[in-house]
Motif scaffolding. Structure first.
Motif: not given
Length: 311
Positions: A123-131, A155-174
């Motif tokens: 779960l630490s590999e998720v940042c933001g609201t997810s199902g 090494r480097g970025e902690r998360f490898t994917w971002h939902n690129c949301s413009d509505d303030g509901r950003s979600l990052w995952k590895r």
């Protein structure tokens, strides 16, 4: 970051078949390419430098391409799977099952599995609201356990994917990572990968790198006298309690390397074991010859001398 690449995997290019050759030639015109348009709807592209590698496609699935790579410089074969996992748990199980099947058929070859698994391990590999991702997470971890794969350090970025949301509901995952079997780790114990900053894609590029292939080593031999050496035994917990960042295999390798100087010092204090073994063999030959000529008592004395060499 400057890297000299020899192999490349691209996922979900969204390039139509008529435009594929044009795009590929524009990216790497002198490389060879493989894409799975026919079987899996253009989900995975492979590219490689033909001056360094020979590649044979072993198997293709909707969520993976499995290939065998011959590295010309070192004259070894490795197995590589480039994966692009499905979004739903039911379809992901097909990938987990395929990896389990492959692991059962791989005997003594280095095996690397990398790509977008569309699942996290913790779960630490998720940042933001997810199902609710716990079921997918548990089944992914179970697959890794069943296949005997280990996660390579990143090494480097902690998360490898971002939902690129413009509505303030950003979600990052590895979602993207590299996994390898024990044979791969034996050959390249210090291998790692960099997670780079994404540009046009919502995924971060991953670049696998590390040290050169470890040269073949001789058979492992443990000198039994070390188990009775107080100087050596006391040093083991001192080194083993150190925390080393990386995979369990990498951590053990680094700790064993740290024990080498102590091991060498103990051997130096003990003397030249190879010479002692040779000398003991010579004593044995003498004992065998004498046993045919004289009583057994002198022979016992010779055996005692030979035994003292190892005490």
């Amino acid at each position: 970051m400057n890297s000299r690449l020899h192999f490349l995997g691209l996922l979900e290019t969204r390039v139509t078949l008529p435009n594929a050759a044009h795009v590929q030639n524009g990216i790497l015109p002198r490389w060879k390419w493989f894409s799975n348009y026919n079987s899996a709807g253009n989900r995975i592209w492979l590219a490689w430098d033909d001056d360094f590698l020979d590649i044979a496609i072993m198997d293709i699935g909707v969520q993976f391409v499995h290939c065998r790579i011959f590295i010309r410089s070192s004259h070894i074969y490795v197995l590589v799977i480039v994966s692009y996992g499905a979004n739903d748990v039911g379809s992901q199980r097909e990938l987990w099952q395929a990896l389990s099947n492959f692991s059962g058929s791989i005997n003594d070859e280095p095996w690397l599995v990398g790509g977008d698994f569309n699942a996290v391990r913790d779960l630490s590999e998720v940042c933001g609201t997810s199902g609710d991702i716990r079921l997918a997470m548990n089944e992914f971890n179970e697959c890794i356990l069943n296949t005997g794969l280990v996660a390579l350090p990143m090494r480097g970025e902690r998360f490898t994917w971002h939902n690129c949301s413009d509505d303030g509901r950003s979600l990052w995952k590895r979602l993207d990572r590299f996994l390898a079997n024990d044979k791969w780790m034996e050959q390249w114990p210090d291998v790692f990968y960099d997670c780079l900053t994404p540009r046009t894609s919502d995924h971060s590029p991953l670049v696998l790198s590390g040290n050169c292939r470890r040269p073949p080593v001789s058979m492992f031999r443990f000198d039994n006298y070390l188990a009775l050496s107080l100087g050596f035994i006391a040093s083991v917990p001192d080194i083993w309690r150190h925390h080393i960042v990386g995979t369990p295999m990498y951590s053990i390798t680094r700790k064993l390397k740290a024990l080498k100087p102590i091991f060498r010092q103990q051997r130096k204090m003990k003397g030249d074991l190879s010479a002692n073994v040779k000398l003991a063999g010579e004593f044995l030959e003498i004992a065998q010859r004498l046993s045919k000529r004289i009583a057994i008592t002198p022979c016992c004395c010779i055996w005692s001398i030979a035994a003292d060499l190892f005490s």
